[in-house]
Write an enzyme that holds these catalytic residues in place. Structure first.
Site, PDB file in Angstrom:
ATOM      1  N   TYR A   1      -3.519  -5.440 -12.669  1.00 24.11           N
ATOM      2  CA  TYR A   1      -2.092  -5.724 -12.655  1.00 24.11           C
ATOM      3  C   TYR A   1      -1.533  -5.845 -14.071  1.00 24.11           C
ATOM      4  CZ  TYR A   1      -3.119  -6.752  -7.753  1.00 24.11           C
ATOM      5  OH  TYR A   1      -3.539  -6.680  -6.443  1.00 24.11           O
TER       6      TYR A   1
ATOM      7  N   LEU B   1      -9.441   4.473  -9.156  1.00 20.59           N
ATOM      8  CA  LEU B   1      -8.589   4.836  -8.021  1.00 20.59           C
ATOM      9  C   LEU B   1      -7.531   3.770  -7.729  1.00 20.59           C
ATOM     10  CD1 LEU B   1     -11.175   6.421  -5.564  1.00 20.59           C
ATOM     11  CD2 LEU B   1      -9.542   7.590  -7.057  1.00 20.59           C
ATOM     12  N   GLY B   2      -7.882   2.508  -7.866  1.00 22.62           N
ATOM     13  CA  GLY B   2      -6.921   1.443  -7.632  1.00 22.62           C
ATOM     14  C   GLY B   2      -5.771   1.522  -8.620  1.00 22.62           C
TER      15      GLY B   2
ATOM     16  N   GLU C   1       1.084 -11.580  -5.220  1.00 22.43           N
ATOM     17  CA  GLU C   1       0.301 -12.802  -5.351  1.00 22.43           C
ATOM     18  C   GLU C   1      -1.156 -12.393  -5.441  1.00 22.43           C
ATOM     19  OE1 GLU C   1       1.504 -14.186  -1.639  1.00 22.43           O
ATOM     20  OE2 GLU C   1       3.330 -15.129  -2.352  1.00 22.43           O
TER      21      GLU C   1
ATOM     22  N   ILE D   1      -3.601  -4.379  -1.241  1.00 22.09           N
ATOM     23  CA  ILE D   1      -4.149  -3.164  -1.845  1.00 22.09           C
ATOM     24  C   ILE D   1      -5.666  -3.264  -1.742  1.00 22.09           C
ATOM     25  CG2 ILE D   1      -4.066  -4.176  -4.162  1.00 22.09           C
ATOM     26  CD1 ILE D   1      -3.586  -1.279  -5.219  1.00 22.09           C
ATOM     27  N   ALA D   2      -6.288  -2.153  -1.423  1.00 22.90           N
ATOM     28  CA  ALA D   2      -7.748  -2.151  -1.315  1.00 22.90           C
ATOM     29  C   ALA D   2      -8.285  -0.752  -1.614  1.00 22.90           C
ATOM     30  CB  ALA D   2      -8.189  -2.573   0.089  1.00 22.90           C
ATOM     31  N   VAL D   3      -9.454  -0.732  -2.198  1.00 25.61           N
ATOM     32  CA  VAL D   3     -10.228   0.503  -2.397  1.00 25.61           C
ATOM     33  C   VAL D   3     -11.603   0.224  -1.823  1.00 25.61           C
ATOM     34  CG1 VAL D   3     -11.245   2.069  -4.089  1.00 25.61           C
ATOM     35  CG2 VAL D   3      -8.922   1.208  -4.441  1.00 25.61           C
TER      36      VAL D   3
END
Length: 143
Positions: free
Chosen positions: A102, A66-67, A90, A55-57
């Site tokens: 998370y 946004l994430g 992970e 996952i990346a922004v």
């Protein structure tokens, strides 16, 4: 995806790694602004379990929620649309921003993988960094 991740990750995936993941059946979602991808999440799904692979922004779009929006929406879609009941991931122990994200979405630590990642900064553990394995139960997941 590779271009976007290269803006933010110390050890980004290559274009070939993304291509291979998508060819192998992984699924992903993105956030776009003015026809440009500003964030993405990539998952592997097997039966009723998903693994967040990446996952990346983009750097200039971070710290705007946004994430969190992207991950919450993708988890909802995985559960509602594909019957996924659990998601695993992970994360580097040093990635406190990701850990907060998370945890805010219900992920809990399952285990620790010693010396899993290449270290971003010099360490006493031979240039390696631990990973936390986290899980989230998706039943009852809402937007």
């Amino acid at each position: 995806m590779a271009t976007l991740e290269a803006q933010t990750a110390a050890f980004p995936w290559s274009t070939d790694q993304y291509r291979e993941s998508l060819t192998a059946g992984c699924c992903g979602w993105s956030i776009r602004c003015d026809d440009h991808m500003v964030g993405f999440a990539l998952f592997s799904v097997v039966a009723d379990e998903a693994s967040l692979l990446n996952i990346a922004v983009g750097a200039r779009w971070q710290r705007r929620g946004l994430g969190r929006q992207l991950l919450a929406e993708t988890l909802y879609r995985l559960h509602a649309g594909r019957g996924v009941v659990r998601c695993l991931l992970e994360v580097r122990v040093s990635n406190t921003a990701a850990l907060r994200l998370y945890e805010s979405l219900g992920f809990e630590v399952l285990s620790r993988r010693k010396n899993y990642y290449r270290a971003i900064a010099p360490t006493t553990s031979g240039g390696r960094e631990d990973a936390l394995v986290m899980q989230c139960q998706l039943s009852g997941m809402s937007r």
